[in-house]
Design a protein around this motif. Structure first.
Motif: not given
Lengths: 186, 51
Positions: A153, A156-157, A159-160
Motif C-alpha cells: 500500500i 502504491t501510494l 507511486d501515485a
C-alpha cells in the motif's frame, strides 16, 4: 500446506513491492525518468499485488488469483509492446540495462513468472477458504501478511504521488526530460 | 491519469485491509478498465518489426 500458500502470497505481495522500490531506485539514483509504458507496467504490478493482498486479508480464493492473472496479462501486454518497440536492431532502447536486460524485458519475464507462480499456488492451495468467516481471516491477517500488505500500500501510494509529480493529472511526455511539477515550482 | 489509477488502487487496498471486500474489488474493476483504456491510448502507433 495452507500456511505455505499464505507465505507464498505474502512473498508475492512483498516481491512486487520490492520490484517497485527497485524501479524507484533506478529513477532517483540514475536519474532515469519512466516513460508512459513504463508507468503502465508499474500499474500492472500494483494490480497484480492486489490479488495477493486479498488472499492475505480474506483467505485464499480463486477470484483473487483470477484478478492477479488478469493483471499479469495486462502487464505482459504493456511490457511486450515495449519490447517489440525496440526489438529491431538499431532502433535503440529505453533506459539502462540491469543484469544485461532492460527493465521492460525484466518486466515481461516477471509477469510471466507471476502467472506461473499463481498456477503453482493454486495447485498447492487445495480447497479455497470460502468456509472461513471474515473474523477468522481477519485474525490471521497479522505478522508477515500484514507487513507485506502495508508495504505494498505504501509503495502504491508513493507511486501515485510520483506519477502525479512526473506527469501531472493527464498525459505524460513520451520521453520525459523533467518533472511536470517543476514547471510550477519557483 | 496514471496517478489517478494508482491512487484508486491505493484506496482499494486500504479498503480491502479494512474488510470491505466488495468495494475493494469494485475499485479494482474501475482501475483495471481505466488502465486498459490508458494502455490502448498509448499503443496506437504502428510497430516496425523488421528492417
Amino acid at each position: 500446506m495452507a500456511s505455505l500458500v499464505r507465505l507464498g502470497n505474502a512473498v508475492g505481495a512483498m516481491g512486487i513491492a520490492i520490484v517497485l522500490l527497485v524501479a524507484f531506485g533506478m529513477q532517483f539514483v540514475l536519474q532515469e525518468l519512466p516513460c508512459p509504458l513504463c508507468l503502465l507496467q508499474r500499474v500492472a504490478l500494483v494490480l497484480c499485488g492486489f490479488g495477493f493482498l486479498l488472499n492475505l486479508r480474506f483467505g485464499v480464493q480463486p477470484l483473487h488469483y483470477g484478478l492477479t492473472i488478469l493483471a499479469a496479462l495486462y502487464g505482459a501486454a504493456a511490457a511486450g509492446r515495449q519490447v517489440l518497440l525496440h526489438i529491431v536492431p538499431g532502433t535503440g532502447a529505453y533506459g539502462s540495462a540491469l543484469l544485461g536486460l532492460h527493465l521492460y524485458t525484466w518486466s515481461l519475464i516477471l509477469f510471466v513468472a507471476v502467472i506461473a507462480g499463481v498456477a503453482v499456488l493454486m495447485i498447492m492451495g487445495g480447497r479455497p477458504d470460502h468456509d472461513r468467516s471474515d473474523h477468522q481471516t481477519a485474525l490471521r491477517f497479522r505478522g508477515l501478511s500484514r507487513f507485506a500488505a502495508w508495504l505494498l500500500i505504501a509503495v502504491t501510494l508513493a507511486d501515485a504521488l510520483n506519477s502525479f509529480v512526473l506527469c501531472g493529472p493527464v498525459d505524460c511526455a513520451p520521453d520525459p526530460t523533467g518533472y511536470w511539477i517543476a514547471k510550477y515550482l519557483p | 491519469m496514471t496517478a489517478l489509477i494508482l491512487l484508486l488502487m491505493g484506496v482499494a487496498m486500504v479498503v480491502a485491509v479494512r474488510g470491505q471486500r466488495g468495494i475493494a474489488i469494485g475499485l479494482f474493476g474501475v482501475s483495471f478498465v481505466l488502465a486498459a483504456l490508458w494502455l490502448n491510448y498509448h499503443i496506437v502507433d504502428v510497430l516496425n518489426l523488421s528492417l
